[in-house]
Motif scaffolding. Structure first.
Motif, short mmCIF file in Angstrom:
data_model
loop_
_atom_site.label_atom_id
_atom_site.label_comp_id
_atom_site.label_asym_id
_atom_site.label_seq_id
_atom_site.Cartn_x
_atom_site.Cartn_y
_atom_site.Cartn_z
N ASN A 82 55.45 -48.71 50.66
CA ASN A 82 54.77 -47.46 50.98
C ASN A 82 53.27 -47.57 50.80
O ASN A 82 52.77 -48.42 50.05
N LEU A 83 52.58 -46.67 51.47
CA LEU A 83 51.14 -46.50 51.28
C LEU A 83 50.86 -45.14 50.66
O LEU A 83 51.72 -44.26 50.67
N THR A 84 49.68 -44.98 50.12
CA THR A 84 49.24 -43.68 49.60
C THR A 84 47.94 -43.30 50.31
O THR A 84 47.29 -44.14 50.90
N PRO A 85 47.53 -42.03 50.28
CA PRO A 85 46.29 -41.61 50.93
C PRO A 85 45.09 -42.41 50.43
O PRO A 85 45.09 -42.96 49.32
N LEU A 86 44.04 -42.45 51.27
CA LEU A 86 42.84 -43.20 50.92
C LEU A 86 42.09 -42.60 49.74
O LEU A 86 41.20 -43.24 49.18
N SER A 87 42.42 -41.37 49.36
CA SER A 87 41.82 -40.80 48.15
C SER A 87 42.43 -41.39 46.89
O SER A 87 41.97 -41.13 45.78
N MET A 88 43.50 -42.17 47.06
CA MET A 88 44.12 -42.96 45.99
C MET A 88 44.48 -42.11 44.78
O MET A 88 45.21 -41.14 44.90
N THR A 89 43.96 -42.45 43.60
CA THR A 89 44.40 -41.78 42.37
C THR A 89 44.01 -40.31 42.32
O THR A 89 44.54 -39.55 41.50
N LEU A 90 43.09 -39.88 43.19
CA LEU A 90 42.67 -38.48 43.20
C LEU A 90 43.63 -37.59 44.00
O LEU A 90 43.51 -36.37 43.95
N TYR A 91 44.54 -38.22 44.75
CA TYR A 91 45.47 -37.40 45.53
C TYR A 91 46.41 -36.65 44.58
O TYR A 91 47.05 -37.25 43.72
N PRO A 92 46.50 -35.30 44.71
CA PRO A 92 47.34 -34.52 43.78
C PRO A 92 48.81 -34.52 44.19
O PRO A 92 49.15 -34.11 45.30
N MET A 93 49.67 -34.97 43.30
CA MET A 93 51.12 -34.96 43.58
C MET A 93 51.72 -33.58 43.33
O MET A 93 52.76 -33.24 43.88
N GLU A 94 51.06 -32.77 42.50
CA GLU A 94 51.59 -31.46 42.11
C GLU A 94 50.86 -30.36 42.89
O GLU A 94 49.92 -30.62 43.64
N ALA A 95 51.32 -29.13 42.72
CA ALA A 95 50.64 -27.99 43.32
C ALA A 95 49.24 -27.86 42.72
O ALA A 95 49.03 -28.16 41.54
N VAL A 96 48.29 -27.40 43.54
CA VAL A 96 46.91 -27.32 43.07
C VAL A 96 46.33 -25.95 43.40
O VAL A 96 46.88 -25.19 44.20
N SER A 97 45.19 -25.65 42.80
CA SER A 97 44.48 -24.40 43.06
C SER A 97 43.86 -24.44 44.45
O SER A 97 43.76 -25.50 45.08
N ASN A 98 43.40 -23.28 44.93
CA ASN A 98 42.74 -23.22 46.23
C ASN A 98 41.51 -24.12 46.27
O ASN A 98 41.18 -24.71 47.30
N ARG A 99 40.84 -24.23 45.14
CA ARG A 99 39.64 -25.05 45.06
C ARG A 99 39.94 -26.51 45.42
O ARG A 99 39.16 -27.18 46.08
N LYS A 100 41.10 -27.01 44.98
CA LYS A 100 41.46 -28.40 45.21
C LYS A 100 42.41 -28.58 46.39
O LYS A 100 42.86 -29.70 46.65
N GLN A 101 42.72 -27.52 47.12
CA GLN A 101 43.69 -27.61 48.20
C GLN A 101 43.31 -28.65 49.26
O GLN A 101 44.19 -29.35 49.78
N PRO A 102 42.01 -28.79 49.62
CA PRO A 102 41.67 -29.83 50.62
C PRO A 102 42.10 -31.24 50.21
O PRO A 102 42.30 -32.09 51.08
N LEU A 103 42.24 -31.49 48.91
CA LEU A 103 42.69 -32.81 48.46
C LEU A 103 44.08 -33.14 48.96
O LEU A 103 44.45 -34.32 49.05
N LYS A 104 44.87 -32.12 49.31
CA LYS A 104 46.24 -32.33 49.76
C LYS A 104 46.30 -33.01 51.12
O LYS A 104 47.33 -33.61 51.48
N HIS A 105 45.22 -32.90 51.90
CA HIS A 105 45.24 -33.54 53.21
C HIS A 105 44.04 -34.44 53.47
O HIS A 105 44.03 -35.19 54.43
N PHE A 106 43.02 -34.38 52.62
CA PHE A 106 41.83 -35.20 52.84
C PHE A 106 42.17 -36.68 52.77
O PHE A 106 42.74 -37.16 51.78
#
Length: 486
Positions: A82-106
């Motif tokens: 498998n691969l992971t997003p290019l944001s690597m360790t910063l990609y959130p596996m759990e639910a996040v606040s609206n502030r961090k929501q863009p991390l879910k697809h960036f």
């Protein structure tokens, strides 16, 4: 299960963090030293426990390999890796606040999907990268290259890396989003470039706290702004049912023939960000490294200018002329072999696998060194020598030569990148003779890409064919990678 892959002991006091830090400071140099000490398959730390790119809470450890056999085993079968997003360790596996929501697809794109989902989304994207569609960008590439070079003057010195960065950004934003960012670097492409620059700072991942003064806060601000801008662009294209030629318009229109499924807005956001990241910096760096190599090899530069002059006669290349420039293609292929802009590829296993005689626990990070593979003397005679003529004699398979990755994850933009490199180089080289100014040390840096840390100062001349001027005097660890004149 026990960790058995050999490697160095953990660093005193700071433990495995020290091993990780040493790798991130110079991935090529450190991994090459580990290969010398332990062989073609080595653990970043002998007891495991390191974590370079996976966003999971616990990682068994990191393994680094090189060589076509080990890389093929670490990539196939596709279902095991498998691969992971290019944001690597910063990609959130759990639910996040609206502030961090863009991390879910960036920077998710095809990097963040696996299995059937990867196959479906890749299938939806393929029409945008069909040869005929890629060729439709020829005129944009020519126009932007000429425009980008128009402000440069013979007799001046420029940082070539900065010039190729702006040029490549204009091309990718025009072809990807349908907008030309202009010479000053504006628009969504500029926002995305800034976000990627902040992401590349070690402190961003080491201290991911939304606190004033830390780069992580600036990173969140930039991707939030990019998110808003891109949603507006997508909405506008959908509202007018855009039939534009850019990649984003084609992805909006894409439908799976079997299911009728299309890409969602968040999937589109993930794809455009990752396509920009993959197609911008790598191309600009490939241009810079190639020009540097030509500046230090006058005979090859002279032969190449003879070819360009005979075929193009000072004009930009037409599409039908690109295949009439075999030496240009060999020069590019050799440059990508010697200094692949993306020197590593990586995966993690989703089940226990055997690799190189070792059993790897689920979730093990495996870094594959494209750079070390491209420098294996068993595959390439005099591997540190810049010798484009070798491509008249050799035909390596996809695991022996992989500047655009290989297998089911082969870069969809490979043909686009090669066309862009040929067009830009042929115009640049006919416009200026670029003489390297040895005022800085040429040292590699970067985790995902290889960039010259101090830039590449080039003095611009009319195309006077004085190719021996400026040969020699190059300093820095570039000399560990390439044989250069004294």
């Amino acid at each position: 299960m026990a960790w058995t892959v050999p490697g160095p002991k953990s660093t005193p006091i700071v433990g495995t963090t020290g091993n990780t830090f040493r790798f991130t400071q110079d991935p090529i140099g450190y991994s090459n030293q580990l290969f010398q000490d332990y062989g073609p398959m080595v653990s970043l730390c002998e007891q495991g426990g390191t974590n370079l790119f996976t966003p999971f809470e616990k990682c068994p450890g990191t393994v680094i390999v090189h060589g076509p056999d080990l890389i093929r085993q670490a990539r196939t079968p596709h279902s095991q890796w498998n691969l992971t997003p290019l944001s690597m360790t910063l990609y959130p596996m759990e639910a996040v606040s609206n502030r961090k929501q863009p991390l879910k697809h960036f920077l998710v794109g095809l990097w963040g999907v696996n299995g059937d989902e990867h196959r479906l989304q890749r299938r939806l994207m393929m029409p945008a990268f069909h040869t005929r569609h890629i060729q439709s960008y020829w005129q944009d590439m020519v126009n932007i290259t000429q425009s980008s070079l128009s402000h440069l003057r013979p007799g001046t010195t420029v940082n070539l890396v900065e010039e190729t960065r702006l040029l490549a950004m204009r091309i990718v934003t025009k072809t990807l989003f349908g907008e030309d960012s202009g010479k000053a670097g504006q628009g969504v492409g500029h926002l995305l470039e800034q976000a990627l620059a902040v992401l590349s700072q070690p402190l961003t991942t080491l201290m991911p706290y939304d606190i004033g003064g830390l780069p992580y806060r600036r990173f969140l601000n930039l991707i939030a702004c990019f998110d808003r801008e891109m949603r507006g662009i997508i909405s506008a294209k959908r509202a007018r049912q855009s039939k534009d030629n850019d990649v984003l318009s084609m992805l909006i229109q894409a439908r799976d023939e079997e299911t009728g499924i299309s890409l969602s807005e968040t999937e589109l956001l993930g794809h455009v960000g990752s396509l920009f990241a993959a197609g911008h910096e790598t191309t600009s760096l490939a241009l810079g490294w190639t020009v540097l190599l030509l500046s230090q090899h006058p005979d090859i530069a002279a032969d190449l200018m003879d070819e360009l002059g005979a075929v193009l006669q000072g004009d930009p290349p037409r599409l039908d002329q690109l295949d009439q420039l075999p030496l240009l293609e060999r020069v590019i292929k050799e440059s990508l072999r010697l200094i692949p802009p993306a020197p590593f590829t990586w995966r993690y296993n989703n089940q226990i696998v055997d690799l190189g005689g070792y059993s790897l626990p689920v979730g093990t990070e495996v870094y594959c060194s494209i750079y070390a593979t491209h420098h294996m003397p068993d595959l390439y005679e005099n591997p540190n020598c810049f010798d484009p003529s070798r491509w008249e004699r050799i035909n390596p398979d996809m695991w022996e030569y992989m500047p655009f990755s290989a297998g089911s994850r082969l870069c969809m933009g490979a043909a686009f990148a090669m066309m862009e490199l040929k067009i830009v180089l042929s115009i640049m080289l006919q416009t200026f003779r670029m003489e390297f100014v040895p005022s800085v040390s040429v040292d590699r840096y970067g985790i995902i890409t290889i960039a010259p840390k101090n830039g590449l100062p080039m003095h611009l001349h009319h195309p006077d064919r004085n190719f021996t001027a400026g040969v020699g005097g190059v300093k820095g660890n570039i000399r560990e990678m390439v044989q250069l004149p004294a």
